[in-house]
Design a protein around this motif. Sequence first.
Motif, PDB file in Angstrom:
ATOM      1  N   ALA A 102       0.861  -1.299  -0.085  1.00 16.75           N
ATOM      2  CA  ALA A 102       0.095  -0.116  -0.096  1.00 16.75           C
ATOM      3  C   ALA A 102       0.767   1.220   0.120  1.00 16.75           C
ATOM      4  N   GLU A 103       2.057   1.150   0.502  1.00 18.98           N
ATOM      5  CA  GLU A 103       2.881   2.518   0.634  1.00 18.98           C
ATOM      6  C   GLU A 103       3.992   2.382  -0.733  1.00 18.98           C
ATOM      7  N   LEU A 104       3.885   1.464  -1.418  1.00 19.21           N
ATOM      8  CA  LEU A 104       4.525   1.594  -2.790  1.00 19.21           C
ATOM      9  C   LEU A 104       4.033   2.674  -3.727  1.00 19.21           C
ATOM     10  N   HIS A 105       4.871   3.184  -4.599  1.00 17.60           N
ATOM     11  CA  HIS A 105       4.668   4.565  -5.470  1.00 17.60           C
ATOM     12  C   HIS A 105       3.235   4.381  -6.332  1.00 17.60           C
ATOM     13  N   ASP A 106       3.108   3.253  -6.792  1.00 20.30           N
ATOM     14  CA  ASP A 106       1.860   3.055  -7.588  1.00 20.30           C
ATOM     15  C   ASP A 106       0.704   3.160  -6.899  1.00 20.30           C
ATOM     16  N   ASN A 107       0.619   2.677  -5.620  1.00 15.84           N
ATOM     17  CA  ASN A 107      -0.648   2.655  -4.711  1.00 15.84           C
ATOM     18  C   ASN A 107      -0.731   4.121  -4.166  1.00 15.84           C
TER      19      ASN A 107
END
Length: 180
Positions: A102-107
């Motif tokens: 959830a903390e990745l750039h896409d999310n």
Amino acid sequence: MEKTALEKSQYPIGKFMAPESYSAEYLTAKIEEIASFPERLKKEILHLTEEQLETPYRQDGWTIRQVIHHCADSHMNCFVRIKWALTEENPTIKFYYENLWAELHDNLTMPIQPTLSLLEGLHFRLTYLMKNLSEVDLEKSFIHPENSTEFKIKEIIGTYAWHGNHHLAHITTLKKQKGW
């Protein structure tokens, strides 16, 4: 026991409660909930602004954008897990850290439209697969490595119907609170 405000915001529809039996009627209803999830989600978020998409559904919670992307992440994992259970003998599935995903750039930053399109196709495939499972298939299972729990496919159908409704309620509850 009275729920705390945090529990109410985390679990607006309550935690998943397994039925006493996984009847054909129960499974058919849950598969229909899974089938309709992308359209119900789209209806609730279609007119939200970018600022609204960046609003957390609760204090220290994910933004609506993250919730939408999380549903795709989680439901893709569900699809793969069912495929493993259908093609391998009680496999141990791969655990994933949903909070880190959830903390990745896409999310955090990606527009939601590609994820809505993904959910439409994914849920079509999920429900097509689920509607065609035999009684034997419904009893097939996998092992979740987090606590070595065995999950049968019939249980996963109920769990993922709840999961979509759970996150949809995060969005609808926030919209109601904010008057959107």
